[in-house]
Write a protein that holds these residues in place. Structure first.
Motif, PDB file in Angstrom:
ATOM      1  N   UNK A 377      43.593  44.985  41.344  1.00 29.02           N
ATOM      2  CA  UNK A 377      43.871  44.289  40.093  1.00 29.02           C
ATOM      3  C   UNK A 377      44.682  45.204  39.173  1.00 29.02           C
ATOM      4  N   UNK A 378      45.785  44.694  38.655  1.00 28.37           N
ATOM      5  CA  UNK A 378      46.593  45.479  37.721  1.00 28.37           C
ATOM      6  C   UNK A 378      47.548  46.438  38.383  1.00 28.37           C
ATOM      7  N   UNK A 381      51.050  46.404  37.358  1.00 32.47           N
ATOM      8  CA  UNK A 381      51.243  46.465  35.906  1.00 32.47           C
ATOM      9  C   UNK A 381      50.691  45.288  35.138  1.00 32.47           C
ATOM     10  N   UNK A 382      50.188  44.273  35.839  1.00 37.57           N
ATOM     11  CA  UNK A 382      49.629  43.120  35.131  1.00 37.57           C
ATOM     12  C   UNK A 382      48.344  42.658  35.825  1.00 37.57           C
ATOM     13  N   UNK A 383      47.199  42.833  35.162  1.00 36.78           N
ATOM     14  CA  UNK A 383      45.932  42.438  35.790  1.00 36.78           C
ATOM     15  C   UNK A 383      45.806  40.928  35.982  1.00 36.78           C
TER      16      UNK A 383
END
Ligand code: SF4
Lengths: 410, 162
Positions: A377-378, A381-383
């Motif tokens: 997750x993430x 760069x974006x969860x």
């Protein structure tokens, strides 16, 4: 007493016979750090009282994780690395050179039988060369820079035997390693060495062997090493074989010829399924690159699928060649042009979107199909994005169709 | 008395400190983002000196030393897990963040703990039991005693095994 490959390489370096569980201090044949880990390593090195590195010819700095610099903070860290390398008169691979691991192999900075320490978790990739390579943190690396040595516990080894001569159509080393990650799980090889053997392995190219060793990081392993049968290199080398009766903590046998294309679904690299079970899942972003699958044969596999076609509407495809050498070769043989014509965007040779620093962060709710090694997750760069991991062929055909697709209809 | 904040298995370094924040030498800035993607409420409940407790394979994933540094700068006194990912474990000891491997702990969220680092004994005051941490190799104990590898090498100039 019989030894594994890891035991043999460590014994040779320490001058005494070592077995799993022994502690040793060994000389290191090479070390490297990247723009994520080098600034801290340099800081620790100085705090340790370090002035000149132990052996400048065995010390390499690579600017690859966020290169070119996306902001002034990182630009300053890059300059700190440049200044340190100039001060030490040591190698610096600046932006555009490529991903650390590919650069080390392209430039022959690691060879069979070597012990190599890299301040990056995917350093075991060099096990493809029948070497003992581990990932370490910045301060451990600083200590290698200072002393030329590292302390290690000799790992137990897991023997993975991949049987079978011919892989299924559309199947490559990525599908095989995803199956191994599935069986061993994300923690199944913690502290251990994953040693690859078998007919299917002996038939693989260096690039494909690198895929097998790269993802031992996703099994928690200390290192991964490929048995040298079938290894072809442009120079002479002494292979290290395991003894037939070496002791393993576990033996895993897989019929590689029966493996079908695999995919790791969010949010863990060991959440592995057959691609066919996920066919039809919409994707809007396809990524090929990374130290796992950004080499020439990976790009060629994608180009073979995309030649003369257009990726699906609403899909963007980003490709980051693993190194300058890969990029140049891909330009020469037309692979890069084929990919661009099909609608792909080629970005700088480096880590690119893999670690979410820049150059292609996914938006909220997006599904990404990626040839990388991690889908935590993430990670990109974006969860709030979902990351599916697969082979370059699966990524390419999914980009073409706009949904997850099996790569057998080439 | 420090409180336990309990998380699950396989907490990866991307969740301890996202990669996008790691490229800095301003190490105190890491604390603000620690555990951000895992537990957005972390900073509300965590007090300096509290303890992070986890299951298997804590710190798996990248080699980023920023993960233990972020925990240390946030004021985490010690991390307890069934076992740790190997690079994280080495990094933690190298930077002077105490880590204890306790394979059979039964620690629950909010338990009060008493830590005896030098003997590797954790007393769970809430549950009235104590646990023994796995013994470290001597070289690791020595590094931990010096407060990290920087101090160790400043003092000894080289590794000492024995
Ligand atoms: S490509 Fe990705 S996994 Fe490989 S070294 Fe770069 S950030 Fe790490």
């Amino acid at each position: 007493m019989a030894q594994t490959i890891a035991e043999k390489i460590l014994s040779k370096h320490s001058g005494k016979n070592l077995y799993a569980g022994d502690l040793c201090i060994v000389p290191v044949d090479g070390c490297m750090a990247t723009d994520t880990t080098a600034p801290l390593a340099i800081k620790s090195f100085k705090e340790m009282g370090g002035i000149t590195v132990h052996d400048k010819n065995k010390f390499h700095l690579i600017i690859d994780h966020a290169a070119p610099a996306p902001n002034e903070r990182i630009a300053n860290l890059h300059n700190l690395m440049r200044e340190f390398a100039a001060e030490q008169d040591s190698a610096l691979y600046d932006i555009g050179s490529g991903i650390c691991h590919q650069v080390m192999v392209d430039h022959q900075k690691v060879k069979p039988g070597d012990i190599f320490m890299g301040a990056d978790s995917h350093t075991p990739t060099y096990g493809a060369l029948n070497a003992f390579a581990c990932g370490v943190g910045s301060t451990d690396l600083a200590a290698v820079m200072l002393t030329g040595k590292i302390w290690l516990k000799v790992p137990q080894s897991i023997k993975v035997i991949l049987h079978g001569k011919k892989l299924q159509p559309g199947v490559s080393a990525k599908d095989l390693v995803l199956e191994v990650v599935k069986q061993l799980t994300i923690s199944g090889a913690t502290y251990q060495s994953v040693e690859y053997h078998g007919e299917a392995v002996a038939a693989l190219s260096l690039s494909q062997r690198m895929v097998l060793c790269n993802m031992v990081a996703e099994m928690g392993a200390k290192t991964g090493i490929v048995s040298p049968e079938g290894l072809e290199l442009p120079y002479e080398f002494t292979p290290t074989y395991a003894d037939a009766d070496a002791v393993y903590s576990r033996v895993i046998e897989i019929d590689a010829a029966a493996i079908l294309p695999k995919i790791a679904i969010p949010n863990s690299p060991d959440n592995v399924h057959e691609v066919r079970a996920w066919v039809g899942t919409k994707i809007s972003y396809a990524f090929i690159g990374t130290c796992t699958n950004g080499r020439l044969d990976d790009l060629q596999a994608a180009a073979a699928i995309l030649k003369g076609k257009q990726i699906a509407k609403g899909v963007r495809m980003i490709i980051a060649p693993a190194s300058k050498q890969v990029l140049i070769e891909g330009l020469k043989d037309g692979t890069i042009q084929t990919l661009i014509e099909a609608g792909a965007t080629i970005i700088n040779s480096g880590c690119g979107p893999c670690v979410g620093s820049h150059e292609g962060v996914p938006g909220d709710g997006e599904s990404v199909i990626s040839a990388a090694n991690r889908n935590f997750k993430g990670r990109m760069g974006n969860p709030n994005a979902k990351i599916y991991l697969a082979s370059p062929a699966t990524v390419a055909i999914s980009a073409l169709m706009g949904e997850i697709t099996e790569p057998i209809t080439q | 008395m420090p409180l336990a904040h309990v998380y699950g298995h396989n907490i990866d370094t991307d969740r301890i400190i996202p990669g996008k924040y790691t490229k800095t030498l301003d190490l105190t800035s890491l604390a603000a983002h620690v555990m951000e993607d895992l537990d957005p409420g972390f900073h509300q409940k965590f007090k300096v000196g509290d303890i992070i407790v986890a299951g298997d394979n804590f710190g798996c994933g990248s080699s980023r030393e920023q993960a233990p540094i972020a925990l240390k700068t946030a004021g985490v006194a010690v991390v307890i897990a069934h076992y740790f990912a190997r690079i994280f474990f080495r990094n933690a000891i190298n930077i002077g963040l105490p880590v204890l491997e306790i394979p059979n702990h039964t620690i629950q969220n909010g338990d009060q703990l008493h830590i005896d680092l030098s003997n590797g004994i954790v007393t769970n005051i809430t549950q009235n039991i104590s646990y023994n941490a796995t013994k470290l190799p001597k070289v690791m104990l020595d590094i931990m005693e010096e407060g990290g590898l920087v101090n160790y090498l400043k003092k000894h100039k080289d590794y000492i095994l024995a």
